[in-house]
Design a protein around this motif. Structure first.
Motif, PDB file in Angstrom:
ATOM      1  N   PRO A 281       2.793   1.430   2.798  1.00 29.20           N
ATOM      2  CA  PRO A 281       3.858   0.795   3.571  1.00 29.20           C
ATOM      3  C   PRO A 281       4.610  -0.298   2.810  1.00 29.20           C
ATOM      4  CG  PRO A 281       1.697   0.095   4.362  1.00 29.20           C
ATOM      5  CD  PRO A 281       1.459   1.227   3.418  1.00 29.20           C
ATOM      6  N   VAL A 282       3.913  -1.031   1.955  1.00 27.73           N
ATOM      7  CA  VAL A 282       4.584  -2.076   1.171  1.00 27.73           C
ATOM      8  C   VAL A 282       5.509  -1.448   0.142  1.00 27.73           C
ATOM      9  CG1 VAL A 282       4.256  -4.004  -0.424  1.00 27.73           C
ATOM     10  CG2 VAL A 282       2.683  -3.697   1.526  1.00 27.73           C
TER      11      VAL A 282
ATOM     12  N   ARG B 270      16.778   7.461   6.562  1.00 30.61           N
ATOM     13  CA  ARG B 270      15.717   6.463   6.423  1.00 30.61           C
ATOM     14  C   ARG B 270      14.369   7.030   6.904  1.00 30.61           C
ATOM     15  NH1 ARG B 270      17.018   1.307   5.064  1.00 30.61           N
ATOM     16  NH2 ARG B 270      19.182   0.602   5.342  1.00 30.61           N
ATOM     17  N   GLN B 271      14.402   7.751   8.000  1.00 29.03           N
ATOM     18  CA  GLN B 271      13.164   8.326   8.519  1.00 29.03           C
ATOM     19  C   GLN B 271      12.553   9.296   7.515  1.00 29.03           C
ATOM     20  OE1 GLN B 271      14.501  10.048  12.231  1.00 29.03           O
ATOM     21  NE2 GLN B 271      14.137   8.155  13.394  1.00 29.03           N
TER      22      GLN B 271
ATOM     23  N   THR C  85       9.583  -4.502  -8.987  1.00 31.75           N
ATOM     24  CA  THR C  85      10.871  -4.961  -8.440  1.00 31.75           C
ATOM     25  C   THR C  85      11.205  -6.385  -8.856  1.00 31.75           C
ATOM     26  OG1 THR C  85       9.765  -5.630  -6.383  1.00 31.75           O
ATOM     27  CG2 THR C  85      10.718  -3.411  -6.459  1.00 31.75           C
TER      28      THR C  85
ATOM     29  N   MET D  14      13.257   1.231  -0.010  1.00 32.68           N
ATOM     30  CA  MET D  14      14.287   1.431   1.007  1.00 32.68           C
ATOM     31  C   MET D  14      15.509   0.580   0.701  1.00 32.68           C
ATOM     32  SD  MET D  14      13.150   3.710   3.000  1.00 32.68           S
ATOM     33  CE  MET D  14      14.454   3.549   4.191  1.00 32.68           C
TER      34      MET D  14
ATOM     35  N   LYS E 241      18.653  -1.758   1.167  1.00 32.82           N
ATOM     36  CA  LYS E 241      19.028  -2.769   2.156  1.00 32.82           C
ATOM     37  C   LYS E 241      20.534  -2.757   2.410  1.00 32.82           C
ATOM     38  CE  LYS E 241      14.773  -4.247   2.320  1.00 32.82           C
ATOM     39  NZ  LYS E 241      14.176  -3.267   1.386  1.00 32.82           N
TER      40      LYS E 241
ATOM     41  N   ARG F 230       6.739   1.499   0.273  1.00 32.93           N
ATOM     42  CA  ARG F 230       7.780   2.210   1.013  1.00 32.93           C
ATOM     43  C   ARG F 230       8.985   1.308   1.257  1.00 32.93           C
ATOM     44  NH1 ARG F 230       5.261   3.258   6.211  1.00 32.93           N
ATOM     45  NH2 ARG F 230       3.999   4.757   5.029  1.00 32.93           N
ATOM     46  N   GLU F 231       8.734   0.085   1.684  1.00 35.46           N
ATOM     47  CA  GLU F 231       9.837  -0.834   1.995  1.00 35.46           C
ATOM     48  C   GLU F 231      10.581  -1.270   0.732  1.00 35.46           C
ATOM     49  OE1 GLU F 231      11.042  -1.386   5.012  1.00 35.46           O
ATOM     50  OE2 GLU F 231       9.537   0.126   5.515  1.00 35.46           O
ATOM     51  N   LYS F 232       9.876  -1.350  -0.376  1.00 34.71           N
ATOM     52  CA  LYS F 232      10.542  -1.708  -1.640  1.00 34.71           C
ATOM     53  C   LYS F 232      11.516  -0.623  -2.080  1.00 34.71           C
ATOM     54  CE  LYS F 232       6.931  -4.695  -3.580  1.00 34.71           C
ATOM     55  NZ  LYS F 232       5.990  -4.885  -4.723  1.00 34.71           N
TER      56      LYS F 232
ATOM     57  N   TRP G 243      19.694   5.401  -2.190  1.00 36.45           N
ATOM     58  CA  TRP G 243      19.590   6.298  -1.046  1.00 36.45           C
ATOM     59  C   TRP G 243      19.262   7.697  -1.563  1.00 36.45           C
ATOM     60  CZ3 TRP G 243      19.648   5.406   4.130  1.00 36.45           C
ATOM     61  CH2 TRP G 243      20.096   4.159   4.579  1.00 36.45           C
TER      62      TRP G 243
ATOM     63  N   ARG H 221      11.102   7.374   4.464  1.00 40.35           N
ATOM     64  CA  ARG H 221       9.832   6.701   4.760  1.00 40.35           C
ATOM     65  C   ARG H 221       8.662   7.682   4.781  1.00 40.35           C
ATOM     66  NH1 ARG H 221      13.051   2.800   7.980  1.00 40.35           N
ATOM     67  NH2 ARG H 221      12.583   0.749   7.067  1.00 40.35           N
TER      68      ARG H 221
END
Length: 523
Positions: A289-290, A279-280, A325, A296, A298, A292-294, A218, A283
């Motif tokens: 986008p791919v 989170r906003q 990853t 983030m 969980k 970005r999600e890696k 985070w 991002r």
């Protein structure tokens, strides 16, 4: 209850070399020395393996190292400063701050640097501690204080072949400033708070930077800036500085200690609400986008220590930076092989893999044997980490710790140091006042405190599904969280106002019990 046990009339215990030996010359050892002096205790030395003071801030010199709590909070309440160069001071300034404290409070003559303690043994017959140095010298003291921090003993990754790597291998806690990263293919293993500082600091030098991520972190925006002339004038005013510190303390209390000490319904709700804007913002930092999600997390916010950076996430927008990853299978002479069979060839491998905290062999970092040879590491390994307010353990008379289990409330280490140093100095002063040769926490008091911590742990969100997959160091190898589940206010008050009779004081030659009884109720 008098709290005093009288001996059998045997001769007085032998006179030690020093009244107190403090192991560690970081902020913990410095804070202990100041606390002892304030209680009129001046016959002590501070021993440290390094060649200068500072502890964590001397050991960690990797590029980008800085405090991740505002400097006006990460400082002693009785030694606040207004001349920090930045809101989040670089590591060198924290080390210089430690040096200034040593000089201002007359501790320079108490230091015994370049001296590593390799063993500590309690002498039952003489009621003193015998500490052995790496040079074979034996130092004796009536009281021993472990002021050893946790953020300086590097933890190398447990990966096959790590020692077979043919290029340059370095851990962030043992940074080699002679290593030239310019034009090199560099890999970093780890994406914790250290890597978050390191990666943006070195990316301009490297030809290509590969980051191996197991668990994303985070990341908060870092409201950092230089403290200019006006800022120094403002922070130079004690009342303004104290007011800012108070506001910062309250914020830290709510954001960190409140997450583990507050009611479950409140902490869960506040955590979920706080996650949305974070989170906003995260991002918005990453273009792909791919990718970005890696990056983030969980797991829930607060399950492991978050950090702050305005540059870390943006670094992955560069074409000369790769995020991997896939799990690492092994390390070869030429690089890192992931489970998909890909070998990432590199010249320099940097391990930002953290430190040995709640692990066997590191707490404490040397054998410490108490009454009748009971080993502290073995005791904790067999009976879970535990101590009274992070300071005292039954079976280890005349011994105290600054960073013991259930002593640290999440936030600034300095707050804990002030609290535990006040606790142990008060206990030692009372032992001296009573003319005791031994002071030991009462078993029933210790057990009650430990049981209370375990009860509070039951509502700790760290053990909920929200933290699944976080790989947090907040949980030890027993499945407990050995941080104090309380507020800083409670920690502050209880360490300074505990009933002195929670300790047992022995005057003269002690009466030896047949064995040290370990209560099963608290285990």
């Amino acid at each position: 209850m008098s709290g005093i046990d009288f001996g059998t009339g045997a001769p007085d215990a032998a006179r030690p070399d020093y009244e107190v030996i403090v192991v560690g010359a970081g902020f913990g050892g410095i804070g202990t020395g100041i606390a002892l002096q304030r209680k009129g205790i001046h016959d002590f030395i501070i021993v440290d393996k390094w060649d200068r003071v500072g502890g964590t801030w001397h050991a960690n010199t990797y590029p980008g190292v800085a405090v991740d709590i505002p400097s006006f909070i990460y400082s002693f309440s009785y030694e606040q400063r207004g001349d920090w160069s930045r809101i989040f001071a670089p590591g060198t300034e924290l080390r210089d701050y430690a040096e200034d404290m040593v000089d201002k409070y007359g501790l320079r003559g108490k230091l015994r640097l370049n001296t590593t303690i390799v063993a500590a043994d309690f002498d039952d017959d003489s009621s003193l501690w015998r500490l052995t140095t790496d040079g074979g010298q034996q130092l004796t003291a009536r009281y021993a204080v472990l002021a050893i921090g946790g953020l300086e003993r590097p933890k190398m990754p447990d990966i096959e072949g790590v020692n077979d790597f043919g290029g340059t291998l370095v851990h962030t806690a043992m940074w080699d400033h002679d290593v030239d990263l310019r034009g090199k293919r560099v890999a970093v293993i780890g994406t914790g708070a250290t890597a978050l500082q390191l990666i943006p600091a070195i990316v301009e030098e490297t030809a290509h930077l590969t980051v191996f991520q197991r668990t994303p972190i985070w990341v908060f925006p870092k409201n950092d800036s230089e403290v200019g002339l006006l800022g120094r004038q403002i922070l130079g005013r004690k009342r303004i500085r104290s007011a800012l510190r108070a506001v910062g303390n309250v914020g830290t209390e709510l954001a960190m200690s409140g997450m583990v000490a507050g009611p479950a319904w409140l902490t869960d709700t506040s955590r979920r609400l706080a996650e949305v804007p974070v989170r906003q913002w995260m991002r918005r930092q990453v273009d792909d986008p791919v990718l970005r999600e890696k990056l983030m997390p969980k797991y829930g916010l607060g399950c492991k220590r978050p950090s702050m950076s305005n540059d870390y996430l943006k670094t992955f927008n560069r074409t000369d930076v790769s995020l991997v990853t896939d799990s690492i299978a092994r390390i070869t002479e030429n690089g890192v092989v992931t489970v998909d069979g890909t070998e990432h060839e590199i010249d320099v491998l940097i391990c930002a893999t953290g430190f040995k905290l709640w692990e066997k062999g590191s707490v404490p970092p040397f054998p410490m044997r108490g009454r009748r040879g009971i080993d502290l590491e073995t005791f904790w390994d067999e009976h879970r980490y535990q101590s009274y307010q992070g300071v005292s353990v039954p079976g280890f008379p005349n011994a105290f710790t600054i960073t013991g289990p259930y002593g640290f409330v999440l936030g600034s280490y300095i707050w804990m140091i002030e609290a535990t140093a006040a606790h142990l100095s008060r206990a030692i002063a009372e032992s001296k006042r009573r003319g005791a040769t031994e002071i030991e926490i009462r078993q029933e008091v210790h057990d009650e405190y430990f049981a209370k911590c375990l009860r509070r742990q039951e509502k700790n969100f760290l053990f909920t599904p929200a933290c699944a997959g976080s790989n947090t160091y907040y949980i030890d190898d027993h499945g407990d969280s050995p941080f104090r589940p309380s507020t800083h206010g409670e920690m502050y008050w209880q360490n300074r106002h505990f009933d002195l009779d929670v300790y047992r004081y022995t005057v003269g030659a002690p009466v030896r019990a047949a064995s040290v009884v370990l209560s099963e109720e608290a285990l």
